[in-house]
Structures are given as C-alpha cells and as structure tokens.
Design an enzyme around this catalytic site. Structure first.
Site, short mmCIF file in Angstrom:
data_model
loop_
_atom_site.label_atom_id
_atom_site.label_comp_id
_atom_site.label_asym_id
_atom_site.label_seq_id
_atom_site.Cartn_x
_atom_site.Cartn_y
_atom_site.Cartn_z
N LEU A 162 4.18 3.41 -7.89
CA LEU A 162 3.14 2.51 -7.34
C LEU A 162 2.54 3.04 -6.10
O LEU A 162 3.32 3.51 -5.28
CB LEU A 162 3.53 1.04 -7.13
CG LEU A 162 2.64 0.39 -6.52
CD1 LEU A 162 1.37 0.01 -7.58
CD2 LEU A 162 3.34 -1.26 -6.45
N ASP A 163 1.11 3.40 -5.96
CA ASP A 163 0.75 4.10 -4.98
C ASP A 163 1.14 5.51 -4.39
O ASP A 163 1.09 5.58 -2.92
CB ASP A 163 0.66 2.90 -3.63
CG ASP A 163 -0.16 1.73 -3.86
OD1 ASP A 163 -1.15 1.76 -4.80
OD2 ASP A 163 0.24 0.70 -3.43
N GLU A 164 1.97 6.02 -5.25
CA GLU A 164 2.52 7.28 -4.64
C GLU A 164 1.91 8.57 -5.51
O GLU A 164 2.36 9.38 -5.67
CB GLU A 164 4.04 7.50 -5.00
CG GLU A 164 4.73 6.30 -4.09
CD GLU A 164 6.11 6.39 -4.28
OE1 GLU A 164 6.85 7.36 -4.66
OE2 GLU A 164 6.95 5.46 -3.68
#
Length: 284
Positions: free
Chosen positions: A227-229
C-alpha cells in the site's frame, strides 16, 4: 500534424556497445531518431534508455519492428516496450467522493494536454455521476464492501476489458486494490498526500496543521500490493506557515494533487517512465 513515431523503452544489464547496437538497428532500417535519452544505474548494473524515431521512411512495417528488435534484445537480456504515437491509450478514471483530480484530468484531456481517450469513470459512490454526464462519459457505480470485494473487483476488471482500457488512474479513489486485481491489471497510477507515513488514515491535513508542519506535498506512483509504496513517478511540495489554517492546507494540498497527478499521467502517456526495483527512471 505531427508525424507518427515509435518509442522504445529498454532496460538491460549494462555492457559495452549498447547505444551503438540500439541506434544502429534504427539507422540500418532507415529510421530518423528525434529523441534519445539514457541512464546507467551502476549500483544495479542496469542500462535504461528511451529512444524515439520517425516512422516515415522506416523500412519495417509496424508489426515487424518488435520481432526484429527481439532478435537484438534477447542476447542482451533486455526487457523492452514498443509504443506508437498515433495510437491513443484509453484511460479509466476511478474516484470516490472528491472531484478535484477528476475534473482536472477531464479538462486537460479536453484541452489536448493529455493525448488519450477517457471513455469510462468508475466509482464506489454515485455522487460524481453528474460529472460523467456533463462530459458525455460512461459511469459505472461499483459499491465496495468487504464481503463482496472479490465479486466487485471482477466486475471492474470486466469493465476494463470491455472498454479496452490501458491505464487506470485512481483520481482520489479511496479503496485499496487487491493483489489479485493488480496481478490481472497492473497498469494503475495513484495520487495521495506526501505526509505518509507520518499522518496515515483520516484527516491528515488537520493533524498536519496541529503538528505545525512547514511543507506539504503530493506523490503520484504506480500501484503495487504494498500500500502506497509503489514506484514513484512524480512529487511536489509547497511551503505553509503559521498563517495557514487547516482549510488552507487542504486547498494547497488539492492544488498539488491536481498538478502532480496530471504530470504523472502525462509522463506515462508519453512513455517516459521506466520502472525497475520498485523505483523509476523518468526521461522528462
């Protein structure tokens, strides 16, 4: 009217003579190179390049360029992509309740800033349907619940296939895509504020205001199961001060999200982004 071009994105283990081999392939077939850029990541031992040439006068038909280049790329251990400028990608914009990024991308597409077709908007809420109607676009409402997420993602994947979508843009779509979804359709770009990981979750601007931050930002990246990486395409920041209240931070943050997402989408559409090892080279 611009002449049609071909763009080659390539990454491979670094070795001598790579530029000569690639450019000679184009030269030997009568191509005129109009843009070329390259980067070597010495730590990773990788050569990465973007090269664009005119198709007018090129000796190979389009369907033959890929197979011909593969004969060169295979011994190099290369990964590569080939794109043609006169083939417009098809985008699907995904949203929840916020409209600022959605409207910005639609306006830019209408103004000719984004060379793409946008036939479909998908949302887990029905609030923004009037915007789709205003722009004459199809709108698919797919409410997401934890219990039926797999079924609803299957519906989204079916819509992507039906509309021939090449890229999904999460223009403030407040849902997490599953690993199964991304395994079937990995071409997804997301936008979010750059407070992460400091202010994850709800009301990040209020908490940033309470903390007295001096810089806020936005990040656009490719979506991965982490997530969001995912690999970052574009970022930007703006300074804030004690004179700015929480509403000012929200306003400035939205402005940044519009700009950063538009830049990232444009770079992707122009085939200027190469991903490797969860990072990017952007040939801007």
């Amino acid at each position: 009217m611009k002449r049609a071009t071909a763009t080659l994105l390539i990454s491979c283990p670094d070795q001598q003579g790579l530029v000569a081999r690639i450019s000679n392939f184009i030269f030997a077939n009568g191509g005129n190179i109009i843009d070329a850029d390259q980067h070597t990541d010495f730590e990773a031992g990788l050569f990465l390049s973007r090269i664009e040439w005119e198709l007018t006068g090129f000796n190979l038909d389009r369907e033959l360029i890929g197979p011909a280049f593969e004969a060169i790329a295979r011994p190099l251990g290369a990964q590569w992509q080939l794109h043609f400028s006169d083939r417009k990608p098809r985008l699907s914009l995904w949203v929840s309740k916020q409209d600022h990024c959605l409207l910005d991308l639609l306006w830019r597409q209408q103004a000719g800033e984004l060379d793409a077709e946008i036939p479909l908007i998908i949302s887990n809420h029905d609030k923004l349907r009037p915007i789709a109607e205003q722009f004459g676009l199809d709108f698919l409402h797919v409410p997401i619940t934890r219990e039926t997420k797999a079924e609803q993602e299957a519906q989204q994947l079916a819509a992507i296939a039906d509309y021939g979508i090449d890229l999904v843009v999460l223009a403030k779509y407040m849902q997490v895509l599953s690993s199964d979804f991304l395994a079937q359709f990995p071409q997804v770009i997301n936008i979010h504020h750059s407070f992460l990981p400091a202010f994850a979750g709800a009301n990040p601007y209020q908490r940033a205001y309470e903390r007295g931050v001096k810089i806020i930002g936005a990040t656009a990246h490719y979506v991965t199961p982490d997530l969001d990486e995912g690999p970052i395409i574009e970022q930007d920041v703006v300074r804030v001060s004690h004179r700015d209240d929480a509403d000012d931070l929200v306003r400035k943050g939205k402005d940044l999200e519009r700009i950063v997402l538009a830049r990232a989408v444009r770079l992707h559409l122009q085939h200027r982004v190469l991903t490797y090892r969860n990072r990017t080279v952007v040939f801007a």
